[in-house]
Design an enzyme around this catalytic site. Structure first.
Site, PDB file in Angstrom:
ATOM      1  N   GLU A 195      16.686  38.587 -39.656  1.00 37.72           N
ATOM      2  CA  GLU A 195      17.574  39.756 -39.565  1.00 37.72           C
ATOM      3  C   GLU A 195      17.758  40.299 -38.154  1.00 37.72           C
ATOM      4  OE1 GLU A 195      16.603  41.764 -43.859  1.00 37.72           O
ATOM      5  OE2 GLU A 195      15.176  42.103 -42.252  1.00 37.72           O
TER       6      GLU A 195
HETATM    7  C1  TNX Z   1      14.144  41.639 -45.780  1.00 41.44           C
HETATM    8  S1  TNX Z   1      13.101  39.027 -45.957  1.00 41.44           S
HETATM    9  C2  TNX Z   1      13.232  41.545 -44.751  1.00 41.44           C
HETATM   10  C3  TNX Z   1      12.269  42.618 -44.525  1.00 41.44           C
HETATM   11  C4  TNX Z   1      12.408  43.708 -45.546  1.00 41.44           C
HETATM   12  C5  TNX Z   1      12.691  43.098 -46.889  1.00 41.44           C
HETATM   13  C6  TNX Z   1      12.742  44.082 -47.996  1.00 41.44           C
HETATM   14  C7  TNX Z   1      12.832  39.217 -44.501  1.00 41.44           C
HETATM   15  C8  TNX Z   1      12.377  38.045 -43.813  1.00 41.44           C
HETATM   16  N1  TNX Z   1      13.062  40.430 -43.980  1.00 41.44           N
HETATM   17  O1  TNX Z   1      12.386  43.140 -43.235  1.00 41.44           O
HETATM   18  O2  TNX Z   1      11.219  44.433 -45.566  1.00 41.44           O
HETATM   19  O3  TNX Z   1      13.924  42.426 -46.837  1.00 41.44           O
HETATM   20  O4  TNX Z   1      12.881  43.428 -49.228  1.00 41.44           O
END
Ligand code: TNX
Length: 504
Positions: free
Chosen positions: A308
């Site tokens: 992300e």
């Molecule tokens: C996505 S999945 C994220 C996290 C969040 C999560 C909440 C991923 C690798 N990153 O930063 O905490 O969703 O479900």
């Protein structure tokens, strides 16, 4: 309590043959040998039943023998025999430990008398990687809580513990060469709750405790995004927050603050932060942190994050992924990264990708994950709509999120990790079930979300697809029988209505 059929075991063993009758467990039963597994067995029996078994050196009828015999079983496998005599033979120390976990699940009480069923079990895991992840950044969990997490997940035969040690809301491990991280960036957590961090001794204590439970710790420093907290201590390392539309509308909806550079971030938003990609100082930082973590971590892996990074331009992100994974390799470790880093052509060879897309991949997720394989790496499957322990059980459940799915126990159980991506089955190392901690303000909240779904994922990772009883109907009966043990140990599991829970 009458022993429910099928055998009260989760994960399901590769093969089990039930005999007739039961073997009583009393103070007079002896344990042969004083291996760590023997001591763990005696302590756990005492905790569960109040019966203190004692050891003996000499073979005697009715005693429990524990031993390692290389060749007796595949890696992490064991043979357990309960009859005239009791034997657990591990193919290695881990196998012996798992044999003990199986025996403990078989122990049950009827009118004050404890006993074991007569049975012959031959067992070994399907996947070498059976992981759980604990996010200690959004909310912090102390060493004692992490140990409880290890106790309960290793009892389900999980063998990797991924610790998510840094994120926007806080930095959780002391780094000698960058001391301001824990001085200035650790006190905060999501929702304005109390933060915290592990000293290097704390971390060593966790690693040693995990090792005694046959779990390898994988430390993660999330980069280049999820790095707002780094900028509270060292503003020169990070960019200004990127306030995308999604972040702004989510903050409004949840009544949460927006990120402000240099100030602790208390919301749940993602994708707004980035380290400076074109500053050499950033790589000095990454190198120092990775070196210190590598020195503290006996396990072969360091997770470098990569998820992300919405605020980082693609070319910069790819450049960073290449350099960061190369730094991990230079430090003598195998890099692990969230699947997005597979976008980088030159990601370090052998990097392990962690796929967190859906069971039906969307967008570029599959392509990114598959690139790790093209670079000689392998994959860990954390499909978010099946393996994410922070999703709600039902739309009304008070804890958890819903962005990936609503995941009841059956959904966590009913997916096949080798069916998600178009890759050879042998590059799938196994499964990891992550618990993100935005909504878990206490460790009791963590247990609500993790148990019982972690048991479903343990079976997906351990039990051969073709083993008799590897079905939802059998699983829900067997899962039900874990409740007395969880209750006795004070595990705050969610009594999901799908499961015919065994009463007290
Ligand atoms: C996505 S999945 C994220 C996290 C969040 C999560 C909440 C991923 C690798 N990153 O930063 O905490 O969703 O479900």
């Amino acid at each position: 309590m009458v022993l429910p059929l099928p055998l009260p075991l989760v994960p399901l063993p590769a093969s089990a043959l039930l005999g007739e009758g039961r073997v009583p467990v009393t103070e007079s039963m002896r344990v042969i040998g004083d291996s760590p597994a023997a001591i763990q067995l005696m302590d756990a029996v005492a905790q569960r039943t109040g019966i203190r078994l004692t050891t003996t050196d000499a073979a005697e009828p009715g005693a429990i023998t524990l031993r390692v015999e290389s060749g007796a079983a595949p890696a992490e496998g064991y043979r357990l025999s309960i009859g005239e005599s009791l034997q657990i033979v591990g193919g290695d120390e881990a196998g012996l430990f798992y044999g003990v976990q199986t025996l403990l699940q078989l122990l049950s009480e009827d009118a004050g008398a404890w006993s074991l069923p007569r049975v012959e079990i031959v067992d070994a895991p399907r996947f070498p990687r059976r992981g759980v992840m604990l996010d200690v950044t959004r909310h912090f969990f102390d060493v004692a809580e992490v140990k409880r997490f290890i106790d309960e997940t290793s009892a389900l035969k999980f063998n990797h513990l991924h610790l998510h040690l840094s994120d926007d809301q806080g930095w959780r491990i002391h780094i000698d060469s960058w001391p301001k991280l824990t001085e200035l960036s650790s006190a905060s957590a999501a929702d304005g709750d109390r933060g915290g961090f592990y000293t290097q001794d704390d971390y060593r204590e966790i690693v040693a405790y995990a090792a005694a439970h046959h779990m390898i710790v994988i430390p993660e420093i999330d980069l280049p995004g999820h790095t707002h907290a780094i900028g509270v201590a060292y503003p020169e390392l990070v960019e200004e927050p990127v306030l995308n539309d999604g972040l702004v509308s989510q903050a409004k909806e949840l009544g949460q603050p927006l990120p402000v550079k240099g100030e602790p971030y208390l919301g749940w938003g993602v994708g707004h932060s980035s380290v400076r990609i074109h500053e050499e100082r950033t790589y000095d930082f990454v190198r120092d942190v990775v070196r210190e973590l590598a020195e503290l971590t006996p396990g072969p892996y360091i997770h470098i994050g990569g998820d992300e990074s919405l605020g980082t331009p693609q070319a910069d992100f790819d450049l960073f992924a290449e350099r960061a994974t190369a730094i991990v390799v230079e430090a003598g470790k195998i890099p692990v990264a969230w699947h997005e880093m597979g976008s980088a052509d030159g990601i370090a060879e052998g990097t392990i990708g962690q796929y967190w897309g859906k069971t039906t991949p969307e967008g570029t997720h599959a392509e990114e994950a598959e690139h790790f394989v093209a670079r000689g790496g392998a994959l860990i499957m954390s499909a978010a709509d099946a393996a994410y322990l922070d999703m709600k059980y039902t739309p009304e459940f008070p804890l958890g999120l819903t962005w990936a799915a609503v995941i009841d126990v059956q959904r966590a159980y009913s997916w096949e990790p080798t069916d998600v991506l178009d890759v050879p089955a042998e590059v799938i190392l196994g499964v990891e079930a992550p618990l993100w901690s935005e909504t878990t303000r206490t460790y009791a909240d963590v247990e609500q979300l993790v148990f019982p779904r972690a048991a479903a994922l343990a079976e997906v990772a351990w039990s051969p697809e073709e083993a008799p009883g590897r079905t939802w109907e059998s699983f829900r009966e067997r899962l039900a029988s874990l409740a007395p043990g969880w209750r006795a140990r004070g595990v705050n599991f969610h009594p999901a209505p799908e499961i015919p829970w065994v009463a007290e």
